[in-house]
Design a protein around this motif. Structure first.
Motif, short mmCIF file in Angstrom:
data_model
loop_
_atom_site.label_atom_id
_atom_site.label_comp_id
_atom_site.label_asym_id
_atom_site.label_seq_id
_atom_site.Cartn_x
_atom_site.Cartn_y
_atom_site.Cartn_z
N LEU A 1 0.82 -1.21 0.00
CA LEU A 1 0.00 0.00 0.00
C LEU A 1 0.85 1.26 0.00
CD1 LEU A 1 -2.77 -1.06 2.54
CD2 LEU A 1 -3.01 -0.80 0.06
N SER A 2 2.09 1.14 0.46
CA SER A 2 3.02 2.27 0.47
C SER A 2 4.41 1.71 0.66
CB SER A 2 2.68 3.24 1.63
OG SER A 2 2.87 2.60 2.87
N ASP B 1 6.34 2.17 3.07
CA ASP B 1 6.56 1.78 4.46
C ASP B 1 5.43 0.88 4.98
OD1 ASP B 1 4.63 3.71 4.41
OD2 ASP B 1 5.47 4.93 6.04
N ASP B 2 4.70 0.24 4.08
CA ASP B 2 3.62 -0.68 4.47
C ASP B 2 4.23 -1.83 5.29
OD1 ASP B 2 1.54 -2.45 4.72
OD2 ASP B 2 1.10 -2.59 2.58
N THR C 1 -7.29 2.30 -0.39
CA THR C 1 -6.65 2.98 0.75
C THR C 1 -5.16 3.19 0.54
OG1 THR C 1 -6.14 0.93 1.97
CG2 THR C 1 -8.34 1.87 2.26
N ALA C 2 -4.64 2.92 -0.66
CA ALA C 2 -3.21 3.09 -0.93
C ALA C 2 -2.77 4.51 -0.58
CB ALA C 2 -2.91 2.78 -2.38
N LYS C 3 -1.57 4.62 -0.06
CA LYS C 3 -1.08 5.91 0.42
C LYS C 3 -0.97 6.94 -0.70
CE LYS C 3 2.46 7.74 3.53
NZ LYS C 3 3.66 7.39 4.35
N ASP D 1 -0.60 1.68 12.42
CA ASP D 1 0.28 1.29 11.32
C ASP D 1 1.07 0.03 11.63
OD1 ASP D 1 0.99 4.74 10.54
OD2 ASP D 1 -0.51 3.37 9.73
#
Length: 683
Positions: free
Chosen positions: A204-205, A207-208, A247-249, A340
């Motif tokens: 998703l990012s 830093d996921d 919801t991807a960053k 997170d």
């Protein structure tokens, strides 16, 4: 054929049981095989971060579901060729085969190709070269089907960004998204992590923290959901991935997984009661997650109390309760992880300062490979030692009365106190029983009260024992599944061919497992300052409780219809030839403990559901048996490599559901009709 009598010779007893339950002429059971690949470490194209983790997680899930798994991570072309050849050589006629790939894949001239880690960095116009360096999806399907597989399932989490560069307006292969121009061959089911023209997110990012891709993290729970036919898995997965990708960053991402179904008939990863979820329930699940996302960072107890009021059994209910406890204990609040963090880290942060053994046991059950498993085990050990140090040498407890129910610890079973007394053990054997194993009838005196577990030991109670001890549960159990009744590999109390229900009695447990369980139970009770000794019941004690003061065949009724109110057995709802046609007991297989009426002493399920291990060595008959209710352990005229089971199971006919019916078998045998009940001496 009546499922009524078990003889002393174990091979003969087992043969009778297997023939009875196979329903005559059952086909040989098909194997479930899985070839699993996860490629991150690409040498000449864009590396990935989650693919190898995906493969490892899928392998663990499929192994629990009864698949023989073959895991390969970061595989080069030559090694994958060799591994595929070896794997297809293991496939036999009618096997169910699954191929999972996580990594890079591209479409060239309408055909999909999966890339090994040493695929060269080629340029546009070199499509023919890449097709020789990668693995064609259709060729993989053909190799599986040519080996004789009845079912071929391909799951391809390989629609990530195209690893080859573009030049001008042209790129090598389709830019993103695998797909098909024609349907796959009959007998196959193909799932793609994104639709044609879509990119499947690796994360998703940047830093996921989640270890798996967007697609695989949603796939795994669905594979473990009982009663989901594979088409429903694919449809539900499509909706969940689409929602998560938004919801991807970097902003809402379009990812809508596709699938192609050419299977003959239905396929289930985990069989069980069909649990179709209505549109209303789907909306409720979305509301559950939506509310949690709103309050997850809150520091107000009232917010989490409101969540529990709205969703008392919601997905996040356990964490909500722990969060309330933490917020009410200021010194611990700083340990709470942010949303997170992974679920593993979040859960650990909430229990890290708990003084309850059960909290750490629950962590291990929820996250069996969790990052804090070793710390949880250390916490359990330390708390046990602390309890022993702070426990008086002679704990004082109130005296327990007959009929009283008590619980020694969080992980201990409910126990019922039964009275002392005298009864006549045994029953007249039918003329067909040449061993006369239930004779001669003889007087037994139980000199003092003792306690017996109110229910058979449940799967959840047994899971606590496994989580804390790491006891070896084995990988071979005799199960009753759609393809017949036989010993199967990759079966244990965790995978039984039936739904995983916490309140079911634990099955696929042998006598040695039962002994290890009571040893652990004693240490758990002792850590709580409770005197007395847990153990397996003796054969005489078991029959004494089963009769509950009655002198007839059953303490509640001598009629066959009466059995359906007191025990789960082969009744009218099943197809066995020896079934009890006079009534229905509502369950075709296992029933949750306590589903039937208790006997006169308040004990449930003494007849049916599962057969229960006793302490006694196997003996041909009762000649020379002790009269004081103790275990008969002498090997004289007996065999201590075999032990007695009592009570009949969910497959049993009425002749096996009597207080005096007996069964011998090896201490190492595990089946889906063998379970555990315990007793406790009252000091």
């Amino acid at each position: 054929m009546k499922h009524a009598r078990y003889y002393f010779k174990a091979p003969l007893a087992l043969l009778v049981l297997l023939v009875s339950l196979a329903g005559l002429n059952s086909p040989a059971a098909a194997k479930r095989l899985a070839f699993i690949v996860g490629n991150d470490a690409y040498e000449n194209v864009t590396p990935l971060k989650k693919a190898a983790n995906d493969a490892q997680a899928i392998a663990g899930t499929l192994k629990d579901l009864g698949f023989e798994t073959h895991l390969h991570q970061n595989v080069a072309r030559r090694d994958m060729n060799s591994a595929l050849a070896s794997f297809t050589g293991k496939i036999e006629k009618n096997d169910e085969v699954l191929f999972f790939f996580s990594g890079h894949g591209i479409a060239v001239r309408g055909e999909n190709y999966l890339l090994p880690t040493d695929v060269p960095a080629v340029a546009p116009g070199q499509e023919g070269f890449i097709t020789r360096e990668a693995f064609a999806e259709d060729e993989i399907i053909r190799s599986i089907q040519n080996a004789g597989a009845r079912v071929a399932i391909l799951i391809l989490d390989a629609c990530r960004n195209n690893p080859f560069p573009r030049k001008g307006t042209r790129s090598l292969g389709r830019s993103v998204g695998l797909g098909r121009q024609v349907a796959p061959p009959q007998g196959t089911f193909v799932m793609y992590s994104a639709g044609v023209g879509q990119e499947a997110l690796d994360r998703l990012s940047e830093d996921d923290p989640h270890p798996n891709s967007v697609y695989t993290r949603k796939l795994i729970p669905l594979l473990k959901t009982q009663g989901l036919q594979i088409v429903r898995v694919a449809k539900r997965l499509r909706a969940q991935v689409e929602s998560l990708a938004k919801t991807a960053k970097a902003g809402p991402h379009k990812q809508y997984p596709s699938y192609y179904d050419e299977l003959r008939g239905d396929f289930y990863f985990l069989e069980g009661a069909d649990e179709e979820i209505s549109e209303k329930e789907n909306k409720q699940a979305g509301a559950d997650e939506g509310l949690w996302q709103t309050i997850a960072k809150s520091k107000k107890v009232s917010d989490f109390e409101f969540y529990l009021k709205e969703f008392p059994q919601g997905r996040f209910s356990a964490i909500a309760r722990l969060r309330i406890n933490q917020l009410n204990t200021p010194k611990d609040t700083k340990q709470i992880k942010t949303p997170d963090a992974t679920p593993d880290e979040t859960y650990w942060g909430l229990i890290n300062h708990s003084n309850k053994i059960s909290d750490y046991a629950d962590y291990i059950i929820k996250f069996p490979s969790g990052a804090y498993k070793a710390e949880a085990l250390d916490k359990i050990k330390s708390l046990k030692q602390l309890a022993l140090l702070t426990t008086p040498k002679k704990p004082q407890t109130k005296s327990l009365k007959v009929g009283e129910i008590f619980l020694d610890c969080d992980a201990c079973p409910e126990m019922v106190v039964v009275p002392s007394g005298t009864y006549t053990m045994g029953q007249t054997a039918p003329p067909t029983d040449k061993f006369r194993i239930t004779e001669p009838r003889h007087k037994i005196t139980i000199a003092k009260p003792f306690a017996i577990s109110k229910f058979e030991i449940t799967r959840k109670e047994y899971e606590r024992f496994i989580a804390q001890t790491g006891h070896d549960v084995g990988n071979l159990c005799w199960t009753v599944e759609r393809s017949g009744s036989k010993y199967r590999k990759n079966r244990s109390y965790r995978v039984t061919g039936m739904p995983r229900v916490d309140t079911y009695p634990t099955v696929c447990t042998n006598w040695l497992d039962a002994k290890a369980y009571v040893k652990w139970l004693n240490s758990s009770a002792k850590a709580n300052g409770k005197p007395g000794t847990y153990r397996l019941p003796t054969e005489a004690e078991w029959e004494y409780v089963a009769r509950a003061g009655g002198k007839t065949g059953h303490p509640f009724s001598s009629s066959k219809p009466g059995l359906c109110s007191f025990g789960n057995h082969a009744a009218r709802e099943v197809s066995y030839k020896w079934k009890n046609k006079s009534c229905t007991d509502r369950y075709k297989k296992l029933a949750p403990v306590g589903s039937y009426a208790a006997n006169l002493w308040g004990v449930h399920d003494m007849f049916g559901n599962v057969q229960e291990w006793t302490e006694d060595c196997a003996h041909y008959n009762y000649k020379g048996a002790p009269a004081d209710g103790s275990a008969w352990l002498s090997a004289n005229h007996g065999n201590c490599a075999q032990r007695i089971l009592r009570g009949g199971g969910w497959t049993s006919g009425t002749d096996s559901l009597t207080p005096g019916s007996r069964h011998y078998t090896k201490t190492t045998d595990r089946t889906v009709i063998y379970g555990i009940r315990v007793v406790k001496d009252l000091d």
